[in-house]
Write an enzyme that holds these catalytic residues in place. Structure first.
Site, PDB file in Angstrom:
ATOM      1  N   TRP A 106       2.239   3.073  -2.399  1.00 28.27           N
ATOM      2  CA  TRP A 106       1.862   4.061  -3.418  1.00 28.27           C
ATOM      3  C   TRP A 106       0.473   4.627  -3.155  1.00 28.27           C
ATOM      4  O   TRP A 106       0.258   5.836  -3.271  1.00 28.27           O
ATOM      5  CB  TRP A 106       1.949   3.437  -4.808  1.00 28.27           C
ATOM      6  CG  TRP A 106       3.343   3.453  -5.355  1.00 28.27           C
ATOM      7  CD1 TRP A 106       4.498   3.602  -4.652  1.00 28.27           C
ATOM      8  CD2 TRP A 106       3.726   3.330  -6.725  1.00 28.27           C
ATOM      9  NE1 TRP A 106       5.573   3.574  -5.494  1.00 28.27           N
ATOM     10  CE2 TRP A 106       5.127   3.405  -6.766  1.00 28.27           C
ATOM     11  CE3 TRP A 106       3.027   3.140  -7.908  1.00 28.27           C
ATOM     12  CZ2 TRP A 106       5.844   3.315  -7.966  1.00 28.27           C
ATOM     13  CZ3 TRP A 106       3.731   3.048  -9.106  1.00 28.27           C
ATOM     14  CH2 TRP A 106       5.123   3.140  -9.131  1.00 28.27           C
ATOM     15  N   GLY A 113       0.765  -1.236   0.000  1.00 29.43           N
ATOM     16  CA  GLY A 113       0.000   0.000   0.000  1.00 29.43           C
ATOM     17  C   GLY A 113       0.795   1.284   0.000  1.00 29.43           C
ATOM     18  O   GLY A 113       0.231   2.365   0.186  1.00 29.43           O
ATOM     19  N   LYS A 161       6.768   0.589 -13.143  1.00 27.84           N
ATOM     20  CA  LYS A 161       8.084   0.033 -12.832  1.00 27.84           C
ATOM     21  C   LYS A 161       8.458  -0.984 -13.894  1.00 27.84           C
ATOM     22  O   LYS A 161       7.679  -1.881 -14.208  1.00 27.84           O
ATOM     23  CB  LYS A 161       8.078  -0.637 -11.454  1.00 27.84           C
ATOM     24  CG  LYS A 161       9.402  -1.333 -11.116  1.00 27.84           C
ATOM     25  CD  LYS A 161       9.495  -1.709  -9.657  1.00 27.84           C
ATOM     26  CE  LYS A 161       8.527  -2.803  -9.269  1.00 27.84           C
ATOM     27  NZ  LYS A 161       8.645  -3.154  -7.829  1.00 27.84           N
ATOM     28  N   ASP A 180       3.265  -0.772  -9.897  1.00 30.81           N
ATOM     29  CA  ASP A 180       4.501  -1.182  -9.225  1.00 30.81           C
ATOM     30  C   ASP A 180       4.596  -2.708  -9.227  1.00 30.81           C
ATOM     31  O   ASP A 180       5.273  -3.306  -8.399  1.00 30.81           O
ATOM     32  CB  ASP A 180       4.518  -0.639  -7.790  1.00 30.81           C
ATOM     33  CG  ASP A 180       5.926  -0.585  -7.199  1.00 30.81           C
ATOM     34  OD1 ASP A 180       6.891  -0.425  -7.974  1.00 30.81           O
ATOM     35  OD2 ASP A 180       6.066  -0.710  -5.971  1.00 30.81           O
ATOM     36  N   ASP A 198      -5.623 -11.782  -8.934  1.00 33.94           N
ATOM     37  CA  ASP A 198      -4.552 -11.823  -9.929  1.00 33.94           C
ATOM     38  C   ASP A 198      -4.962 -10.995 -11.141  1.00 33.94           C
ATOM     39  O   ASP A 198      -5.914 -11.338 -11.855  1.00 33.94           O
ATOM     40  CB  ASP A 198      -4.286 -13.273 -10.332  1.00 33.94           C
ATOM     41  CG  ASP A 198      -3.028 -13.434 -11.173  1.00 33.94           C
ATOM     42  OD1 ASP A 198      -2.595 -12.443 -11.801  1.00 33.94           O
ATOM     43  OD2 ASP A 198      -2.477 -14.549 -11.205  1.00 33.94           O
ATOM     44  N   ASP A 222      -4.198  -6.078  -6.197  1.00 31.92           N
ATOM     45  CA  ASP A 222      -2.992  -6.871  -5.979  1.00 31.92           C
ATOM     46  C   ASP A 222      -3.391  -8.316  -5.694  1.00 31.92           C
ATOM     47  O   ASP A 222      -4.475  -8.592  -5.179  1.00 31.92           O
ATOM     48  CB  ASP A 222      -2.164  -6.323  -4.812  1.00 31.92           C
ATOM     49  CG  ASP A 222      -0.704  -6.781  -4.876  1.00 31.92           C
ATOM     50  OD1 ASP A 222       0.166  -5.933  -5.152  1.00 31.92           O
ATOM     51  OD2 ASP A 222      -0.442  -7.978  -4.666  1.00 31.92           O
TER      52      ASP A 222
END
EC number: 2.1.1.166
Length: 208
Positions: free
Chosen positions: A65, A63, A164, A124, A99, A83
């Site tokens: 971000w 958490g 990322k 991320d 997922d 997530d």
């Protein structure tokens, strides 16, 4: 032999992790993770967030971000986060555990976004790393391609995308693809990102 190598590697990682100044600062400030500082650095340079925005956060747990972004968008803003791992609640964040690669999870995520477009998609996400670039990089590229596809579906014109990416095979092609979709694209390596890590952050603004 393999067990000893893994043990030594794990020991080095743990030693590096717990002596990392950003890890220590995160613990002191009560932050979810050191990733908070990475996004703060990106915000200082690229000014992605404004009050009232709607944001999609992919690979959100634990958490860091989302925790940072809610301070920037205020009470009128909204974050839809996803997530595979669980995440403790954050006020202003609508979290979906699942997922992202699963079609049913993706459908549920898009339903939460609704018909309105969002101003920022941030990712991320990273695969479980095995330490072999020939395996890790393709897995990572698959995830970032999915994140880019999500941005195509839900970003408003002029919107922003931050992701990322681990440098390696496919990176330049991916960067080229992003440049075709956004007016301005920067590759950032925040100070809070470990120097030896292959990770960089592509910050794309001005969705065409």
């Amino acid at each position: 032999m393999t067990g000893k190598k893994r043990s030594a590697s794990s020991s080095r990682w743990l030693q590096e992790h717990f002596s990392d100044k950003y890890v220590l600062q995160a613990q002191k400030k009560g932050l979810r993770s050191r990733a908070w500082f990475k996004l703060d650095e990106i915000q200082q340079s690229d000014k992605l967030f404004k009050p009232g925005m709607t944001i999609v956060d992919l690979g959100a747990a634990p958490g860091g971000w989302s925790q940072y972004a809610v301070t920037q968008i205020g009470g009128q803003g909204r974050i839809i986060a996803c997530d595979l791992l669980p995440m403790d609640p954050i006020v202003g964040v609508d979290f979906l555990q699942g997922d992202f690669r699963d079609e049913l999870v993706l459908k549920a995520l898009l339903e939460r976004v609704g018909d309105s477009k969002v101003q920022v998609v941030m990712s991320d996400m990273a695969p479980n790393m095995c330490g072999t670039p020939a395996v890790d990089i393709p897995r990572s590229m698959y995830l970032v391609e999915l994140a880019l596809e999500m941005s195509r579906d839900v970003l408003a014109p002029g919107g922003s995308f931050v992701v990322k990416v681990f440098q390696g095979e496919g990176f330049e092609e991916y960067l080229k693809e992003i440049r075709s979709l956004f007016a301005k694209v920067k590759v950032r390596k925040p100070d809070s990102s470990r120097a030896r890590s292959r990770e960089v952050y592509i910050v794309a603004t001005g969705r065409k």
